[in-house]
Design an enzyme around this catalytic site. Structure first.
Site, PDB file in Angstrom:
ATOM      1  N   ASP A  82       9.763  -2.520  -0.580  1.00  0.00           N
ATOM      2  CA  ASP A  82      10.455  -3.808  -0.643  1.00  0.00           C
ATOM      3  C   ASP A  82       9.491  -4.911  -1.052  1.00  0.00           C
ATOM      4  O   ASP A  82       8.272  -4.785  -0.901  1.00  0.00           O
ATOM      5  CB  ASP A  82      11.112  -4.144   0.695  1.00  0.00           C
ATOM      6  CG  ASP A  82      10.101  -4.287   1.834  1.00  0.00           C
ATOM      7  OD1 ASP A  82       9.179  -3.443   1.911  1.00  0.00           O
ATOM      8  OD2 ASP A  82      10.237  -5.222   2.642  1.00  0.00           O
ATOM      9  N   GLU A 146       9.236  -3.588   5.012  1.00  0.00           N
ATOM     10  CA  GLU A 146       7.940  -3.992   5.560  1.00  0.00           C
ATOM     11  C   GLU A 146       7.844  -5.502   5.680  1.00  0.00           C
ATOM     12  O   GLU A 146       7.292  -6.023   6.650  1.00  0.00           O
ATOM     13  CB  GLU A 146       6.817  -3.460   4.655  1.00  0.00           C
ATOM     14  CG  GLU A 146       5.413  -3.682   5.194  1.00  0.00           C
ATOM     15  CD  GLU A 146       4.770  -4.995   4.788  1.00  0.00           C
ATOM     16  OE1 GLU A 146       3.694  -5.332   5.313  1.00  0.00           O
ATOM     17  OE2 GLU A 146       5.367  -5.721   3.941  1.00  0.00           O
TER      18      GLU A 146
END
Length: 493
Positions: A82, A146
Site C-alpha cells: 500500500d 502498513e
C-alpha cells in the site's frame, strides 16, 4: 505500452522499473490493495511457486533455491504494497500516476510517487519473474495496510516463515542499514456531542471559510526533527487569538494521514458581518507573528465567503474554548532525544488529522518513541490533554519498538556487500519511524532482521521522489546478498 512504461524504458535495472511502471497503473492505497495483491499472486502462480493470499490480504510466496544454492539457509524479503495517497487539491484521480523524470529523480506530478514501498515491491516482483538470479531458498512477504497501522503484518501468521533471516526493503536512505525502529501509538481524541444546531434566533448573519496552506509537511517520523509547521496546531493558535464570543465553529478539518505532518487545515465559522474585517485582520497579524518561527515555510491564509445557513451545526458555546485549548495543549514535534546520543531522536508526537461531522470532532495523534516507558508516558500526556478538554480517547494503533541488535550474521554480510557497492562503509542506525520489523520481531524474536532501501525524499507528500541511480545500487546490493548464498558465506550442512 503505457505512457509510464515508455518513460521508464531504458532505466536500469530494467526488470525492476518495468514492474514499477505496472504499479503506477494499479490503484493500491491502503485498504485498496486487492487488485495489486491478486496481480502479484498471479505472477507467482504463473511460475508454479507455492503462494497464497491470506485472510488479511497479504501475499506470501515461497521460491525454491536455484541450482547449486539448495543448501543455503532460507531468506525472507518483505515489503508492503500500500502507498499513501497524498495529492494536490486540483488532482481528481491519482491513478494512473503521472510519472515524470527531473534530473536523476523520478517523481509523480502533484501526487505521491509510491516509491515507499513500491521500489521494494517491484524488486520482489522482479525476483519472482526473473529466472536468471541465483539465490538460496526464498520467502517473499507482501503485506497490506502498513501505512495505516501495519494491519497486514499484525494479522499475518508468521509461523508460516521458515526463514531465520529477514530483510525489510522499506527504508529510504542510501547505504544506511536499519536494525531498529521506534514504536508508535495512534491516539484519537473524540469531542462527542459538541455539535449543536444553530438557533434560528442567532445574531450571526455571515459564514466564512478560513484555509491555511503552503506548508511543506512530510513523513511524521523522518521529518519531525526538521521543526516543520503543523497546520492544525497553527490554525488553533489563529482561532485562539480572536474573540471567541464573536464567532462559532461550524467545522474544523485538517491533515490527511496521521503519519504525515499536516500541510493544510480549514475552519468554517459563522459571525456577524460587522466583525468580519476585525477578525480577518487579527488572524493575519497572528499568522505573521507565527511565521517568523518557520522561515522555510510559505504560510498562506485565505478567507472565502459562504452562503449563510441559519440551521447549521456549530460547536456549542460550552465546548468551543475547551476544544481549542485541548488542541493547543497537545504535544507536537520533538519531545526528547536519546540520553546517550543527543544526535538521535527518541520521542515525538504528530497531531496529524482533525475531522468534523454533525455530532463530533475527532483528532488523531501518532506518537513515536524508541522507549516503551516513554511511549506509555506520552500516551498518558495526550490522553490527559484530551481529558482536561472533555474529550474521550481511543487507541487505534499500537506497535512496539524494534530493539537494535548489532551483532548478527545478517548485518555482517550486508555491511560487506554495501561496502562493495558503495565503496564506503554503511551507516548502521535505528530509525525514528515505524517498520514492520517491529511486528515481525514480536512474532519471531530470534530471527535476524534488518532493513535497507534506495534514496528517497519528501515521502508521504505530493513532492515525493526517488533517486534513479540509487535504485540501481539498491538492486545491485540485493543481488549480491542473494547471490552470496542468502545471508552467510558458508553453506549449511
Amino acid at each position: 505500452m503505457t505512457k509510464n512504461q515508455n518513460l521508464l524504458t531504458g532505466l536500469e535495472p530494467a526488470v525492476l522499473w518495468n514492474h514499477f511502471a505496472t504499479l503506477s497503473e494499479i490503484p493500491h492505497g491502503s485498504r485498496d490493495e486487492a487488485k495489486l495483491a491478486e496481480f502479484i499472486l498471479a505472477l507467482a502462480v504463473g511460475k508454479n511457486f507455492y503462494s497464497y493470499r491470506d485472510e488479511g490480504g497479504n501475499v506470501f510466496v515461497r521460491i525454491p533455491a536455484t541450482e547449486g544454492y539448495e543448501n543455503y539457509p532460507s531468506l525472507c524479503l518483505q515489503s508492503h504494497i500500500d502507498m499513501v495517497l497524498a495529492k494536490e487539491e486540483h488532482v481528481a484521480e491519482i491513478f494512473p500516476l503521472n510519472l515524470r523524470i527531473e534530473g536523476d529523480k523520478l517523481m509523480a506530478t502533484d501526487t505521491t510517487l509510491g516509491a515507499d514501498n513500491g521500489i521494494g515491491v517491484s524488486a520482489m516482483m522482479a525476483i519472482i519473474t526473473e529466472s536468471t538470479i541465483s539465490h538460496g531458498p526464498l520467502e517473499l512477504l507482501f503485506t497490506v495496510a502498513e501505512e495505516i497501522g501495519m494491519k497486514g503484518a499484525e494479522v499475518f501468521d508468521f509461523s508460516e516463515l521458515e526463514s531465520q533471516f529477514i530483510i525489510n526493503l522499506d527504508s529510504e536512505e542510501e547505504n544506511v542499514i536499519f536494525v531498529g525502529c521506534a514504536g508508535g501509538i495512534q491516539v484519537q481524541g473524540e469531542f462527542s456531542g459538541v455539535m449543536e444546531r444553530l438557533s434560528r434566533t442567532s445574531a450571526y448573519d455571515c459564514k466564512m471559510a478560513i484555509s491555511l496552506t503552503g506548508l511543506s509537511g512530510g513523513h511524521s517520523g523522518l521529518k519531525i526533527r526538521e521543526g516543520k509547521a503543523n497546520a492544525i496546531k497553527i490554525m488553533a493558535q489563529l482561532l485562539e487569538a480572536i474573540d471567541g464570543d464573536k464567532f462559532a465553529i461550524v467545522s474544523f478539518d485538517g491533515g490527511d494521514f496521521v503519519n504525515q505532518i499536516p500541510v493544510k487545515s480549514e475552519v468554517t465559522i459563522i459571525l456577524l458581518d460587522e466583525d468580519r474585517e476585525e477578525l480577518m485582520a487579527a488572524m493575519k497579524e497572528k499568522l505573521a507573528f507565527i511565521a517568523t518561527d518557520f522561515p522555510k515555510e510559505s504560510l498562506q491564509l485565505a478567507f472565502t465567503s459562504l452562503p449563510f445557513v441559519d440551521d447549521d451545526y456549530v460547536v456549542g458555546d460550552d465546548y468551543q474554548d475547551s476544544l481549542l485549548a485541548g488542541i493547543l495543549a497537545l504535544p507536537d514535534g520533538i519531545l526528547s532525544m536519546e540520553p546517550l546520543d543527543n544526535n538521535l531522536l527518541r520521542s515525538s508526537n504528530n497531531v496529524g488529522v482533525i475531522k468534523t461531522d454533525t455530532s463530533s470532532i475527532k483528532i488523531d495523534c501518532l506518537l513515536r518513541s524508541s522507549s516503551t516507558a516513554q511511549m506509555e508516558y506520552i500516551q498518558k500526556m495526550i490522553e490527559s490533554a484530551f481529558y482536561l478538554a472533555y474529550a474521550g480517547t481511543n487507541i487505534l494503533m499500537n506497535f512496539p519498538p524494534w530493539v537494535p541488535k548489532f551483532d548478527s550474521k545478517l548485518l555482517t554480510l550486508v555491511k560487506q556487500m554495501s561496502l562493495e557497492v558503495f565503496g564506503v562503509e554503511a551507516k548502521v542506525e535505528s530509525i525514528h519511524a515505524g517498520l514492520e520489523c517491529s511486528k515481525i520481531d514480536s512474532a519471531l524474536p530470534r530471527a535476524e532482521k534488518l532493513s535497507f532501501g534506495p534514496q528517497m525524499g519528501l515521502v508521504h507528500t505530493s513532492s515525493e521522489w526517488v533517486s534513479i541511480p540509487s535504485v540501481a545500487k539498491f538492486w545491485q546490493l540485493l543481488l549480491l546478498i542473494l547471490e552470496s548464498g542468502g545471508v552467510v558465506q558458508e553453506k549449511t550442512e
